[in-house]
Scaffold this active site. Structure first.
Site, mmCIF file in Angstrom:
data_model
loop_
_atom_site.group_PDB
_atom_site.id
_atom_site.type_symbol
_atom_site.label_atom_id
_atom_site.label_comp_id
_atom_site.label_asym_id
_atom_site.label_seq_id
_atom_site.Cartn_x
_atom_site.Cartn_y
_atom_site.Cartn_z
ATOM 1 N N SER A 43 0.836 -1.197 0.000
ATOM 2 C CA SER A 43 0.000 0.000 0.000
ATOM 3 C C SER A 43 0.871 1.247 0.000
ATOM 4 C CB SER A 43 -0.953 -0.013 1.197
ATOM 5 O OG SER A 43 -0.236 -0.112 2.398
ATOM 6 N N CYS A 44 0.230 2.368 -0.210
ATOM 7 C CA CYS A 44 0.901 3.663 -0.319
ATOM 8 C C CYS A 44 1.859 3.845 0.851
ATOM 9 C CB CYS A 44 -0.149 4.760 -0.324
ATOM 10 S SG CYS A 44 0.514 6.411 -0.563
ATOM 11 N N PRO A 45 3.051 4.280 0.611
ATOM 12 C CA PRO A 45 3.637 4.790 -0.636
ATOM 13 C C PRO A 45 4.487 3.768 -1.395
ATOM 14 C CG PRO A 45 5.090 5.386 1.152
ATOM 15 C CD PRO A 45 3.936 4.584 1.759
#
Length: 81
Positions: free
Chosen positions: A17-19
């Site tokens: 997941s981000c980032p």
């Protein structure tokens, strides 16, 4: 989609997941030669806007296409310099 582009390398960031999708994409693009194409496979829906924004603000890359394929998101990036 891979039939459309001559893919040099595929980066699998599914589950990240981000980032991390953007961080790993940048690292993979840095290892490419000019004109080579990276295919990024992600499951994070946010990768669509994150990678688009990263590519728009980054010299030396060209976001060729993004494809939503069920719960997988595919990004095609060419290194331009």
């Amino acid at each position: 989609m891979s039939d459309t582009f001559d893919i040099t390398e595929t980066l699998d960031v599914k589950g990240a997941s981000c980032p991390m999708p953007v961080v790993k994409t940048k690292s993979a693009v840095d290892g490419l030669d000019e004109g080579e194409i990276l295919e990024v496979l992600a499951t994070d829906p946010g990768s669509m806007s994150d990678i688009d924004g990263w590519a728009a603000g980054t010299d030396g890359v060209d976001l060729l296409d993004q494809v939503e394929d069920g719960d997988e998101f595919k990004h095609y990036i060419r290194k331009t310099t």
